[in-house]
Design a protein around this motif. Sequence first.
Motif, mmCIF file in Angstrom:
data_model
loop_
_atom_site.group_PDB
_atom_site.id
_atom_site.type_symbol
_atom_site.label_atom_id
_atom_site.label_comp_id
_atom_site.label_asym_id
_atom_site.label_seq_id
_atom_site.Cartn_x
_atom_site.Cartn_y
_atom_site.Cartn_z
ATOM 1 N N ALA A 105 -23.518 -16.131 35.128
ATOM 2 C CA ALA A 105 -23.062 -15.856 33.721
ATOM 3 C C ALA A 105 -24.081 -16.217 32.583
ATOM 4 O O ALA A 105 -25.149 -16.529 32.867
ATOM 5 N N ASP A 106 -23.802 -15.740 31.418
ATOM 6 C CA ASP A 106 -24.717 -15.764 30.540
ATOM 7 C C ASP A 106 -24.935 -17.094 30.011
ATOM 8 O O ASP A 106 -26.101 -17.659 29.571
ATOM 9 N N VAL A 107 -23.744 -18.044 30.128
ATOM 10 C CA VAL A 107 -23.808 -19.340 29.836
ATOM 11 C C VAL A 107 -23.296 -20.212 31.237
ATOM 12 O O VAL A 107 -21.999 -19.763 31.366
ATOM 13 N N VAL A 108 -24.195 -20.959 31.809
ATOM 14 C CA VAL A 108 -23.687 -21.450 33.205
ATOM 15 C C VAL A 108 -23.245 -23.017 33.050
ATOM 16 O O VAL A 108 -24.543 -23.556 32.378
ATOM 17 N N GLY A 109 -22.101 -23.402 33.330
ATOM 18 C CA GLY A 109 -22.174 -24.908 33.139
ATOM 19 C C GLY A 109 -22.516 -25.643 34.471
ATOM 20 O O GLY A 109 -22.370 -25.211 35.400
ATOM 21 N N ILE A 110 -23.398 -26.535 34.289
ATOM 22 C CA ILE A 110 -23.981 -27.285 35.388
ATOM 23 C C ILE A 110 -23.865 -28.739 35.479
ATOM 24 O O ILE A 110 -23.820 -29.515 34.388
ATOM 25 N N GLU A 111 -23.208 -29.448 36.431
ATOM 26 C CA GLU A 111 -22.727 -30.709 36.483
ATOM 27 C C GLU A 111 -24.227 -31.744 36.915
ATOM 28 O O GLU A 111 -24.990 -31.243 37.407
ATOM 29 N N ILE A 112 -24.054 -32.922 36.270
ATOM 30 C CA ILE A 112 -25.459 -33.693 36.439
ATOM 31 C C ILE A 112 -25.622 -34.162 37.784
ATOM 32 O O ILE A 112 -26.883 -34.176 38.173
ATOM 33 N N ASP A 113 -24.686 -34.040 38.617
ATOM 34 C CA ASP A 113 -25.255 -34.292 40.014
ATOM 35 C C ASP A 113 -26.038 -33.147 40.840
ATOM 36 O O ASP A 113 -26.594 -33.647 41.724
ATOM 37 N N TRP A 114 -25.932 -31.888 40.224
ATOM 38 C CA TRP A 114 -26.977 -31.006 40.863
ATOM 39 C C TRP A 114 -27.835 -30.668 39.721
ATOM 40 O O TRP A 114 -28.558 -29.421 40.183
ATOM 41 N N MET A 115 -28.020 -31.411 38.625
ATOM 42 C CA MET A 115 -28.979 -30.710 37.495
ATOM 43 C C MET A 115 -30.383 -30.892 37.838
ATOM 44 O O MET A 115 -30.917 -29.851 37.838
ATOM 45 N N THR A 116 -30.711 -31.972 38.655
ATOM 46 C CA THR A 116 -32.016 -31.952 39.069
ATOM 47 C C THR A 116 -32.395 -31.024 40.027
ATOM 48 O O THR A 116 -33.345 -30.372 39.806
ATOM 49 N N GLU A 117 -31.342 -30.506 40.877
ATOM 50 C CA GLU A 117 -31.556 -29.607 41.864
ATOM 51 C C GLU A 117 -32.048 -28.153 41.103
ATOM 52 O O GLU A 117 -33.054 -27.485 41.629
ATOM 53 N N VAL A 118 -31.335 -28.016 40.200
ATOM 54 C CA VAL A 118 -31.302 -26.714 39.211
ATOM 55 C C VAL A 118 -32.671 -26.856 38.551
ATOM 56 O O VAL A 118 -33.418 -25.829 38.365
ATOM 57 N N MET A 119 -33.087 -28.137 38.098
ATOM 58 C CA MET A 119 -34.493 -28.250 37.396
ATOM 59 C C MET A 119 -35.533 -27.912 38.189
ATOM 60 O O MET A 119 -36.614 -27.393 37.397
ATOM 61 N N GLN A 120 -35.493 -27.692 39.408
ATOM 62 C CA GLN A 120 -36.755 -27.083 40.118
ATOM 63 C C GLN A 120 -37.004 -25.558 39.724
ATOM 64 O O GLN A 120 -38.019 -25.017 39.927
ATOM 65 N N TYR A 121 -35.870 -25.179 39.279
ATOM 66 C CA TYR A 121 -35.865 -23.599 38.990
ATOM 67 C C TYR A 121 -35.787 -23.263 37.559
ATOM 68 O O TYR A 121 -35.500 -22.469 37.145
ATOM 69 N N SER A 122 -36.546 -24.368 36.802
ATOM 70 C CA SER A 122 -36.464 -24.144 35.435
ATOM 71 C C SER A 122 -36.904 -23.055 34.725
ATOM 72 O O SER A 122 -36.615 -22.651 33.576
ATOM 73 N N ASP A 123 -37.797 -22.401 35.449
ATOM 74 C CA ASP A 123 -38.378 -21.115 35.029
ATOM 75 C C ASP A 123 -37.470 -20.001 34.999
ATOM 76 O O ASP A 123 -37.722 -19.065 34.526
ATOM 77 N N GLN A 124 -36.356 -20.169 35.550
ATOM 78 C CA GLN A 124 -35.163 -19.231 35.841
ATOM 79 C C GLN A 124 -34.405 -19.410 34.306
ATOM 80 O O GLN A 124 -33.311 -18.761 34.317
ATOM 81 N N PHE A 125 -34.660 -20.204 33.581
ATOM 82 C CA PHE A 125 -33.957 -20.467 32.408
ATOM 83 C C PHE A 125 -34.387 -20.373 31.086
ATOM 84 O O PHE A 125 -35.579 -20.425 30.925
ATOM 85 N N THR A 126 -33.651 -20.136 30.097
ATOM 86 C CA THR A 126 -34.091 -20.121 28.848
ATOM 87 C C THR A 126 -34.367 -21.162 28.107
ATOM 88 O O THR A 126 -33.377 -22.082 28.411
ATOM 89 N N ASP A 127 -35.415 -21.359 27.390
ATOM 90 C CA ASP A 127 -35.807 -22.752 26.839
ATOM 91 C C ASP A 127 -34.837 -22.832 25.581
ATOM 92 O O ASP A 127 -34.679 -21.949 24.716
ATOM 93 N N LEU A 128 -33.984 -23.789 25.467
ATOM 94 C CA LEU A 128 -32.957 -24.035 24.605
ATOM 95 C C LEU A 128 -33.416 -24.812 23.303
ATOM 96 O O LEU A 128 -32.583 -25.154 22.532
ATOM 97 N N ALA A 129 -34.746 -25.267 23.445
ATOM 98 C CA ALA A 129 -34.986 -26.274 22.456
ATOM 99 C C ALA A 129 -34.776 -25.589 20.965
ATOM 100 O O ALA A 129 -35.195 -24.257 20.926
ATOM 101 N N SER A 130 -34.180 -26.477 20.036
ATOM 102 C CA SER A 130 -34.146 -25.803 18.632
ATOM 103 C C SER A 130 -33.966 -26.991 17.670
ATOM 104 O O SER A 130 -33.501 -27.941 18.014
ATOM 105 N N ASP A 131 -34.165 -26.761 16.455
ATOM 106 C CA ASP A 131 -33.943 -27.702 15.379
ATOM 107 C C ASP A 131 -32.758 -28.105 15.408
ATOM 108 O O ASP A 131 -32.411 -29.398 14.807
ATOM 109 N N SER A 132 -31.684 -27.254 15.456
ATOM 110 C CA SER A 132 -30.315 -27.259 15.251
ATOM 111 C C SER A 132 -29.902 -28.506 15.929
ATOM 112 O O SER A 132 -28.778 -29.198 15.827
ATOM 113 N N VAL A 133 -30.649 -28.765 17.297
ATOM 114 C CA VAL A 133 -29.546 -29.712 18.238
ATOM 115 C C VAL A 133 -30.690 -30.926 18.265
ATOM 116 O O VAL A 133 -30.380 -31.818 19.311
#
Lengths: 434, 307, 335
Positions: free
Chosen positions: A100-128
Motif C-alpha cells: 500500500a502507499d501507507v503501510v502499518g508495521i508493528e514494532i515486533d517486526w519493525m527492526t526486520e523491516v529496518m533492514q530494508y530501509s532503502d525501500q522506504f521514503t524518508d519521513l523526516a520533517s519539521d512538522s513531526v
Amino acid sequence: MRTTRKRALALTAGIAGIALVATGCSSGSDDEGGDDAGSGDSDEKITLTISTFNEWGYEPLLEQYMDENPSITIEHNKFGTSNEARDQFNTSLAAGSGLADVVGIEIDWMTEVMQYSDQFTDLASDSVEGRWQDWKVGQATTPDGKLVGYGTDIGPEGIAYRSDLFAAAGLPTDRAEVAELFGGEDATWDDFFAVGEQFAAASEVPFYDSGAAVYQGMVNQLEAAYETPGTDEVIATENADVKDIYDTIMAHTELSAGLQQWGEDWNNSFQTDGFAVMLAPSWMLGVIEGQAEGVEGWDIADVFPGGGGNWGGSFLTVPAQSKYPEEAKALADWLTAPEQQLVAFQTSGNFPSQVEAQESEEIKAITNEFFNDAPIGEIFATRAAAVTVAPYKGANYFPINDAMAQAINRVEVDGTDDATSSWDKWVAEVEAIG
Amino acid sequence: MSTTPSIPVIAQTAGRGAARSAARRRHQASGAGSDRKPGRLTYVLMSVVLLASAYPLYFALQLASSTSADIAQNPIPPLLPGSHLFENIGRVLAADIDLWQAMFNSLLVSGATALSVVMFATLAGYSFAKLRFRGRGPLLVFVIGTMAVPTQLGVVPLFIVMRELNLVGSLWAVILPGMVTAFGVFWMTQYLEGALPYELIEAARVDGASMIRTFWHVALPAARPAAAMLGLFTFIASWTNFFWPSIVLGTTNPTLPVALQLLQAGFFKDMALIMAGVIVSVIPLIALFAVAGRHLVAGIMQGAVKG
Amino acid sequence: MATQTAPTRARPASDPSRSPRRVGFSQRLGKWDVKLSPYLYISPFFIIFAITGLFPLIYTGWVSLHDWDLLGGQGDFVGFENFTQVLGQAYFWKALRNTISIFLWSSVPQVIAAIVIAAMLDANLRAKTFWRMGVLLPYVVAPVAVALVFSKMFADDSGLINTVLENIGLSPVGWHSEAMPAHVAIATMVNFRWTGYNTLIFLAAMQAIPRDLYEAAVIDGASRWRQFISITIPMLRPTIIFVVLTSTIGGLQIYDEPRMYDQMGQGGNDRQWLTVTLYLYELGWRNTNLGRAAAVAWLLFMIIVVFAVANYLITRRIASDSAPKQRRVAGRNPR
C-alpha cells in the motif's frame, strides 16, 4: 492468402474471448493499485491505499480525510493479524509491488523491516519534530538518521478483570482496590501470581487466559531478551532472564485456562466465563469488547506487575514503491498527529504514542462504557508513564518470540510436551533461525 | 501449473475410461442395469451418506444465521437456523475484506481459465485426434505423462517468474499458469477421436475450407458437449483453488478462497461472520450445481461420451 | 484407454493430410496450411505448459542449489547445503510423517467408503440422479470453506464433535492438541470433499461389469458378499489403481486443509499437522528462504514419485489377489 487471413481471423476471434475477459481483470487490479492516472498534480484525483491490521480505529479518520481532501480517495486494506500483515509485507516487498502507499508495521517486526530501509521514503520533517518520545522515534530511525516510520500507538498494559468473578471469589471488585490488591505502584509478578492463588482457592474459574500472554507481559520488560543490541547476535537461549520467565510461567500453569490466544477456544471462552483476568494492552480493549459482547463485569485496573509494561504499538511507513510518496507522507503525517490518534483511541482503544496526546486534557476525560465506565484515558496515561524499558527487538525478534509462544502453548494448551522438552524444542528452533 | 485439479482432473479419466467400457459393454450385457432390488436398508444407509455430505453445509448455515455469542454458548447449534442470516451476510459483505471484489475476481479467473483451457485443449485435441503429423505419438504420450506431474511443486520459480514479469498481485498471475491443462488436451483428444467422423473433415476440405476453417466449422461444433463439460470442471477447480492464489495474489486483490482465509485470520474472530462468508462463497457454486449437477455426475461417470 | 476408440478410427482411407492432395488442392499455401496447422494447434499447450509447468519444476532444482532469499534474490551457489539443512530439521521429518499419516487416513477409508457407496448406488435405487447428485454435492465446496466449517466442528473445547462425545459419555478428543486426531480431522475434510466424486467413478466402473458374470455366480450359489469380493472388486482393479494413484499425487501435496485448520496456519504449536507443502510455504514465504523451500519441493517431488510407484505395485497386488473367476473375466474384458 485467403486461407491465412481466415486462420488469423479465427484465431483472433478465439483469443478475443479471453482477451475480453482479461481486460476486465487488468482494470480490476488497476483500481486496487490506484494508478488510474499519472503522477500528481494536486487537482488530479488520486487513490491512496493504506494497510493496517487488527483494529486501529481509522475508519472515521479516513472518511474525514477524504472529505477534507476531495481529490484523494483512500482504500483501506485491513489484515486480521500482525502475522498476516507481516507475511503479506514480505511477499509484496519481494515482488517490488503490491504494498500500500501507507503501510502499518508493528514494532515486533519493525527492526526486520529496518533492514530494508532503502525501500522506504524518508519521513523526516519539521512538522513531526518532538511528536513522540525519543525511544519511539529511535525504533524507526536508521543509524544514518533516516526516519522510516511515524509512530501511531503504543500498548501500555493494565490488568483487565471480571469484577463479578472476583466478587464470587471474595476478592475486591472496585478497580482502585483491585489495583491495590495486585500491589499498587510497587506491584510485582509474585504479587500477581499470589492473587492468582488466592483467587484459585475460592473459584472454579481459571485465573488468567494464557501463559503465553503473561509471558508477553513479562518479556517486554527485558531490555534485550533475544538479541544483542547493535550486533543482533542471537542470545535468546543463553539469556537467564528469558529462562526465568519461562520457568515462572511453567510453575503456574495451574492458574492458566490453558487457552491459545486468538484461537477458537480462546475466542469462545469470553462467552463462557473461561477466565477472570487478562493482561491488557490498550489495544486489547477492543478485542475483549468484541469477543465478550453481552458479557457484564469486565473492568480494568490501573496496575501492572514489575513496573510498567508495553505490548505492541505500531508505525506508519511509506514504501518507495508508492506512486504518490508526497501524498502518502502527508496522509501518514496527518493520521499520526495527536488529534487524530486521540480519535483512534476513542474508537478502538489504541493508545496514542504522541506526547502531546498523552498529556492532553481530552484524554483524561475518555471513559469506556463496556469496562464499567473506566477512565481508560487516565489509566493508560499512567500506565504509559510507568513504562521504563524500551526493549530491543532485533531482526529475529519476531520468529523467536513466536516460537516461544508456541513452546508455552505446547505445554499449556496441547500437553504434547513438558516444560523441559518444550524448552529444548524451542532452543533447536532458535538455532535454526539464527 | 494446474495446481489442485490434479485429483478431479485425472480421476476423471478413470471414470471416463470405465464409462467408455460401460457404454460399449452395455450392448453385450444381457440387460441394462442391475436386476437386484435394493432393500430398505440400502435407502437408510444412503440417507445417512447424504446427510453426511449435506450436514457440514447446513452447519455453516446454522452458525451463519446465529450470533457469535450464541455460537460460543451452544457448541451444538439449534436444529433450525436462527434469524440473523441476512444480517450476518450483510455484515460480511460490508466487512473490510471486500467479498464482492473477491467474487468478481473469482469469476474472472475461473471464467478466463475455463475458456482458455477449453479453447486450447480443443485445438490440440483436434490436432492429436484427427490430424496427421510427425511426432504425434510421442507428443501425445508426453501430454499424458505430464498429467501426473505435480506442477504445484514449481511454486518457487513460478513466483520468481511472476515477480520478473511484475505480475505478483495481478489476476494474470493466477490465470496464466492455469491456461492449459494436460488433462484437457487428453480429454478432448479422446472425445474427438470418437465423436468426429473423418468424413465430415474430408467433406469440408473438399469444399476448399482451410485447416482452421475446418476446425472452426466442423471440429468445434462436434466438440461442444465435451468442451462444456471440460469448462465446467475447470471452472470448479479454479474456483476452489487456494495454494497458488494465496501466495501470488496477496490480500489486496484476493479470490474468494483467499478472502475466506483472511476472514478467519483476524484477532477478533466473529464466527457468525466467518460462516456467513462461507455461505456467500458457496452460493454461486451451489447454484451452478443445482443447474448443472446432473451434468457433473454424467461428466464423471460417462466422460461426456454421449453428449 | 487411448486405444479404445481405435476401431472407429479408419484412418488410412480418410487421412485428412492426404485428402487435399487427392482433390488437387495443391497450392503452396494449402500445403503449408496442412503441414503446419497440426503443430500450430498443439503449440499453445506446449508453450504455456513449458513456461508455467515444466520450466518452474526444473528451475526449482537450480534454485535449491543456491542461497536464495525472497527479498534479497539469488545468492551464492551452495551445492546441496539446502538439502542437508532441510533433512537435518526435525520439522521436515515431522511434516513428512504428518503428510503420510493424513494421506493414509484420507485415501484408505475414502476408497473403501467410495466402493461401498458405489455398490449401494449400483443397486436399482429409485430417484437415481438425486442420490448421485447428493453424494457429489461436497465436491463444489472449496477446501478452504470445508476447512473453516470442520475446524469449528473439531474445536477442542467448544466444538460440536467433542460436545457430542461428552454428551454421550465419552471423553473429548484433542483434535488440535494431539497429532493423530488432528490428522483424522484433516483427513475427514478431504474425505468429505472427495468420497462422492470417487464413488461416481467406481459406480461407472461397476456398471461396466457384465451382468452375466453375476448371473453365473448366482447359479454357482455365491452369496452377495461373495459376488462383491470375487467379481466386483477384481473387476474394479484398474479403477482402484487409478483412484489411488491420483489421490497419492494430490494427497501428498495437501495444503489447504492443514493451513486452515487453525488461524495461525503453522500446523500447530508442536507442528502436529504441519505438512510438507505447508513447510515449503513456511520456509519460502515466512522465513523468506526460497532456496530451502525449493529443496523441500524437490524432496517432495521425489517422495511422490516413490509413493506413486509403490502404490501402483501394492494396489495391483491387492486388487489382483483373489478370485479364480478373475481370469475368466479378464478374458472377456478387452482391458
